[in-house]
Scaffold this motif. Structure first.
Motif, PDB file in Angstrom:
ATOM      1  N   VAL A 296      45.392  28.405  29.277  1.00 48.76           N
ATOM      2  CA  VAL A 296      46.318  29.543  29.277  1.00 48.76           C
ATOM      3  C   VAL A 296      45.904  30.525  30.356  1.00 48.76           C
ATOM      4  O   VAL A 296      44.727  30.637  30.717  1.00 48.76           O
ATOM      5  N   ILE A 297      46.906  31.225  30.883  1.00 49.12           N
ATOM      6  CA  ILE A 297      46.681  32.269  31.873  1.00 49.12           C
ATOM      7  C   ILE A 297      46.801  33.595  31.132  1.00 49.12           C
ATOM      8  O   ILE A 297      47.815  33.854  30.463  1.00 49.12           O
ATOM      9  N   VAL A 298      45.759  34.417  31.229  1.00 49.26           N
ATOM     10  CA  VAL A 298      45.719  35.661  30.448  1.00 49.26           C
ATOM     11  C   VAL A 298      45.493  36.869  31.357  1.00 49.26           C
ATOM     12  O   VAL A 298      44.917  36.760  32.440  1.00 49.26           O
ATOM     13  N   GLN A 299      45.958  38.020  30.882  1.00 42.82           N
ATOM     14  CA  GLN A 299      45.731  39.279  31.593  1.00 42.82           C
ATOM     15  C   GLN A 299      45.751  40.423  30.592  1.00 42.82           C
ATOM     16  O   GLN A 299      46.159  40.242  29.429  1.00 42.82           O
ATOM     17  N   THR A 300      45.321  41.606  31.038  1.00 47.61           N
ATOM     18  CA  THR A 300      45.257  42.759  30.129  1.00 47.61           C
ATOM     19  C   THR A 300      46.604  43.445  29.980  1.00 47.61           C
ATOM     20  O   THR A 300      46.884  44.044  28.941  1.00 47.61           O
ATOM     21  N   GLU A 301      47.447  43.378  31.006  1.00 43.67           N
ATOM     22  CA  GLU A 301      48.747  44.055  30.967  1.00 43.67           C
ATOM     23  C   GLU A 301      49.820  43.151  30.380  1.00 43.67           C
ATOM     24  O   GLU A 301      49.823  41.938  30.602  1.00 43.67           O
ATOM     25  N   LYS A 302      50.732  43.759  29.654  1.00 46.68           N
ATOM     26  CA  LYS A 302      51.855  43.006  29.115  1.00 46.68           C
ATOM     27  C   LYS A 302      52.736  42.541  30.270  1.00 46.68           C
ATOM     28  O   LYS A 302      53.121  43.335  31.136  1.00 46.68           O
ATOM     29  N   PRO A 303      53.092  41.251  30.314  1.00 44.77           N
ATOM     30  CA  PRO A 303      53.840  40.738  31.462  1.00 44.77           C
ATOM     31  C   PRO A 303      55.323  41.096  31.398  1.00 44.77           C
ATOM     32  O   PRO A 303      55.847  41.447  30.335  1.00 44.77           O
ATOM     33  N   ASN A 304      55.966  40.986  32.535  1.00 46.25           N
ATOM     34  CA  ASN A 304      57.418  41.192  32.594  1.00 46.25           C
ATOM     35  C   ASN A 304      58.130  39.850  32.742  1.00 46.25           C
ATOM     36  O   ASN A 304      58.963  39.671  33.632  1.00 46.25           O
ATOM     37  N   ASN A 305      57.760  38.907  31.893  1.00 51.80           N
ATOM     38  CA  ASN A 305      58.429  37.603  31.925  1.00 51.80           C
ATOM     39  C   ASN A 305      59.897  37.778  31.547  1.00 51.80           C
ATOM     40  O   ASN A 305      60.220  38.367  30.518  1.00 51.80           O
TER      41      ASN A 305
END
Length: 275
Positions: free
Chosen positions: A177-186
């Motif tokens: 999985v690709i993860v980040q701290t910010e909520k994405p704009n998918n």
């Protein structure tokens, strides 16, 4: 600005291959020797996104990584499936008979154990990372030593593949999985899979009721994993992956589950990596 991508392991590892497959070859890597360090690099903003293995068709779920994603409020923004191939590689112009030691990650050694039964003269040595061994062989010009690693490592470190596909079980895949701290704009049009987490009261039929909601809303359950709630003995959190065709049906399902469950959280809504 180019994304800095944190990977578990070194350049030439399977995590590097996933980063390259997902974002292209022109990427900036941050190598992390553990998943904890990877998460820390996201939290201190020294990396923008991270690549984390989450489950394997042989070894099953990597349970600590579920806890890391949840505890640190990371957002899953995408996923990638990778068939795992183990190749034996060493400095050029060497044969299998010339190899006396093979160093690799314990899991890689375990998955190739049957191959090495035919070569009792080779000593198997556990190491921290498959690609790191390949790099060390190249840098220090180590003859008689081989690494088990992906072919990307042989390309990067100019090693020669002595034996292809030495893993015992040929059909072996890992989900990353690709993860980040910010909520994405998918965009909603691109979303057809979600990862959610919830807790339930210890009542008969409580989990069945949630599963019925998912079924009624035409959600396809692809994964369910339980983890104990550390502070509360005999209470569990459930991590669930669902796929769907209509985003509106997904919205309806989570709106109902929010009411029924405790500690509800969406870990990520993203594009299904298997389509």
């Amino acid at each position: 600005m180019n994304k800095i991508i944190a990977i578990q392991g070194a350049e030439g590892s399977n995590h590097h291959k996933v980063a390259r497959d997902f974002y292209g070859a022109a990427i900036q890597l941050k190598e992390c020797m553990s998943f904890d360090v990877l998460v820390d690099s996201l939290l201190d903003n020294s990396a923008n996104v991270g690549i984390m293995a989450l489950e394997n068709t042989i070894a099953g779920s990597i349970i600590p990584n579920y806890a890391l994603i949840d505890k640190n409020d990371l957002h899953i923004v995408g996923e990638q499936y990778l068939n795992i191939h183990h190749h034996l590689m060493a400095l050029p112009n060497q044969k299998l008979e010339d190899i006396t030691e093979v160093c690799s990650h314990p899991m890689a050694l375990l998955q190739c154990k049957e191959f090495f039964k035919k070569y009792p003269h080779i000593k198997l040595i556990e190491d921290v990372d498959t690609a790191e061994v390949a790099k060390r062989i190249s840098k220090n010009n180590l003859k008689g030593v081989a690494a088990i690693a992906p072919k990307i490592a042989a390309e990067i470190f100019e090693l020669e593949v002595i034996e292809d596909e030495i893993q015992t079980i040929k059909d072996n895949a890992t989900r990353f999985v690709i993860v980040q701290t910010e909520k994405p704009n998918n965009g909603k049009d691109a979303i057809n899979k979600a990862s959610i987490k919830f807790q339930l009261d210890h009542k008969r039929g409580s989990l069945a009721a949630i599963l019925n909601v998912l079924s009624d809303c035409k959600m396809n359950l692809t994964k369910i994993q339980s983890l104990p709630v550390i502070e509360t003995p005999w209470k569990y959190s459930f991590f669930v992956d669902v796929t769907f065709d209509e985003y509106e049906a997904y919205e309806k399902a989570i709106s109902i589950i929010k009411i029924m469950a405790a500690e509800f959280k969406v870990l990520g809504a993203y594009k299904n990596g298997r389509r």
